[in-house]
Enzyme design. Structure first.
Site, PDB file in Angstrom:
ATOM      1  N   ASP A  36       0.831  -1.175  -0.150  1.00  0.00           N
ATOM      2  CA  ASP A  36       0.023   0.034   0.121  1.00  0.00           C
ATOM      3  C   ASP A  36       0.948   1.285  -0.035  1.00  0.00           C
ATOM      4  O   ASP A  36       1.406   1.762   1.057  1.00  0.00           O
ATOM      5  CB  ASP A  36      -0.846  -0.076   1.251  1.00  0.00           C
ATOM      6  CG  ASP A  36      -2.313  -0.602   0.849  1.00  0.00           C
ATOM      7  OD1 ASP A  36      -2.327  -1.878   1.855  1.00  0.00           O
ATOM      8  OD2 ASP A  36      -2.750  -0.744  -0.144  1.00  0.00           O
ATOM      9  N   MET A  38       1.492   5.120  -0.438  1.00  0.00           N
ATOM     10  CA  MET A  38       0.809   6.153  -0.100  1.00  0.00           C
ATOM     11  C   MET A  38       1.575   7.424   0.097  1.00  0.00           C
ATOM     12  O   MET A  38       2.676   7.551   0.493  1.00  0.00           O
ATOM     13  CB  MET A  38      -0.161   6.103   1.170  1.00  0.00           C
ATOM     14  CG  MET A  38      -1.001   5.011   1.459  1.00  0.00           C
ATOM     15  SD  MET A  38      -1.863   4.996   2.791  1.00  0.00           S
ATOM     16  CE  MET A  38      -2.650   3.362   3.193  1.00  0.00           C
TER      17      MET A  38
HETATM   18  C1  DX5 Z   1      -5.995   1.802   1.854  1.00  0.00           C
HETATM   19  C2  DX5 Z   1      -5.463   0.419   2.161  1.00  0.00           C
HETATM   20  C3  DX5 Z   1      -6.080  -0.545   2.997  1.00  0.00           C
HETATM   21  C4  DX5 Z   1      -5.358  -1.779   3.509  1.00  0.00           C
HETATM   22  C5  DX5 Z   1      -6.180  -2.870   4.093  1.00  0.00           C
HETATM   23  O1  DX5 Z   1      -6.716   2.384   2.975  1.00  0.00           O
HETATM   24  O2  DX5 Z   1      -5.324  -0.433   0.912  1.00  0.00           O
HETATM   25  O3  DX5 Z   1      -7.341  -0.851   2.779  1.00  0.00           O
HETATM   26  O4  DX5 Z   1      -4.978  -2.180   2.354  1.00  0.00           O
HETATM   27  O5  DX5 Z   1      -6.169  -2.479   5.442  1.00  0.00           O
HETATM   28  P1  DX5 Z   1      -7.333  -3.299   6.339  1.00  0.00           P
HETATM   29  O6  DX5 Z   1      -7.303  -4.801   6.041  1.00  0.00           O
HETATM   30  O7  DX5 Z   1      -6.699  -3.073   7.800  1.00  0.00           O
HETATM   31  O8  DX5 Z   1      -8.483  -2.645   6.355  1.00  0.00           O
HETATM   32 ZN    ZN Z   2      -4.362  -1.682  -0.896  1.00  0.00          ZN
END
Ligand code: DX5
Ligand code: ZN
Length: 217
Positions: A36, A38
């Site tokens: 992920d 960001m």
């Molecule tokens: C964006 C990220 C999250 C992550 C999953 O916010 O992409 O959605 O991957 O996080 P959980 O499984 O903790 O919701």
């Molecule tokens: Zn993601």
């Protein structure tokens, strides 16, 4: 129903030992490693860049799935491709020339994914579904792990299943955000192919059992 692919997200891993986290994902029987990414601009949070992909690449042969929650994704796809990502997903909302970016990801020899946030309708994807390998339906508002799944977003996964069948498209459907033992049955019923799970995976006592539970096996 084909084997549901489970893609644990490093977002909730201990960043002091990312290689060990990737090794744990590999050992759990999961299918992909989800990164992920960001930038603190497209989403409020900042996580990591392509160097984390490169440095953890040796820890597992599993496909590395880079989810770019960044502005200007066109500036980053080459770095992630060179770092060892196998699939690079960009947000429809992050660029005007998404068709060009998806094509550029393919030109780099990688799979191309397109992600949509909860407020973006499936209809916005009409012109790019034929050039994408994966549609990532965000089931939370992106930027943070540990949020609750927004049930209405699963209707988008169902709609994509119908469109894929009608047009005979090959893309996979993935969901990301709030996926855990409680929501997994709902998600499977919606017909998705891939689930991304972060906090639930990295807080469970038995990661192998958790992965099996995601698959309903
Ligand atoms: C964006 C990220 C999250 C992550 C999953 O916010 O992409 O959605 O991957 O996080 P959980 O499984 O903790 O919701
Ligand atoms: Zn993601």
């Amino acid at each position: 129903m084909a084997h549901l692919l489970v893609a644990p997200s490093l977002l909730s891993a201990d960043f002091s030992a990312p290689g060990e986290a990737v090794r744990a994902i590999d050992a759990s029987g999961a299918d992909w490693v989800h990164f992920d990414v960001m930038d603190g601009s497209f989403v409020p949070n900042i996580t990591f860049g392509h160097k984390l992909v490169a440095d953890t690449r040796p820890f597992s042969p599993l496909p590395f799935d880079a989810h770019l929650m960044t502005e200007h994704p066109d500036r980053h796809i080459t770095d992630f491709a060179c770092a060892g990502a196998d699939l690079i997903t960009v947000h429809l909302e992050a660029a005007v020339h998404i068709h060009r970016i998806l094509t550029a990801i393919h030109d780099l020899g990688k799979k191309a994914g397109i992600a949509i946030v909860p407020s973006t309708p499936v209809s916005a994807l009409t012109e790019v579904l034929s050039v994408t390998d994966l549609v990532l339906v965000m089931t939370v508002n992106p930027g943070f792990g540990g949020q609750k799944l927004i049930p209405a977003t699963l209707d988008k996964a169902r709609a994509l299943c119908s469109i894929r069948k009608e047009k005979n498209y090959p893309f996979l459907i993935s969901v990301d955000g709030g996926i855990n033992e409680e929501t997994a049955p709902l998600v499977r019923e919606a017909g998705v192919d891939v689930v991304v799970t972060g906090s639930a995976f990295f807080t469970t006592a038995d990661q192998a059992r958790f992965v099996r539970t995601m698959r309903g096996t």
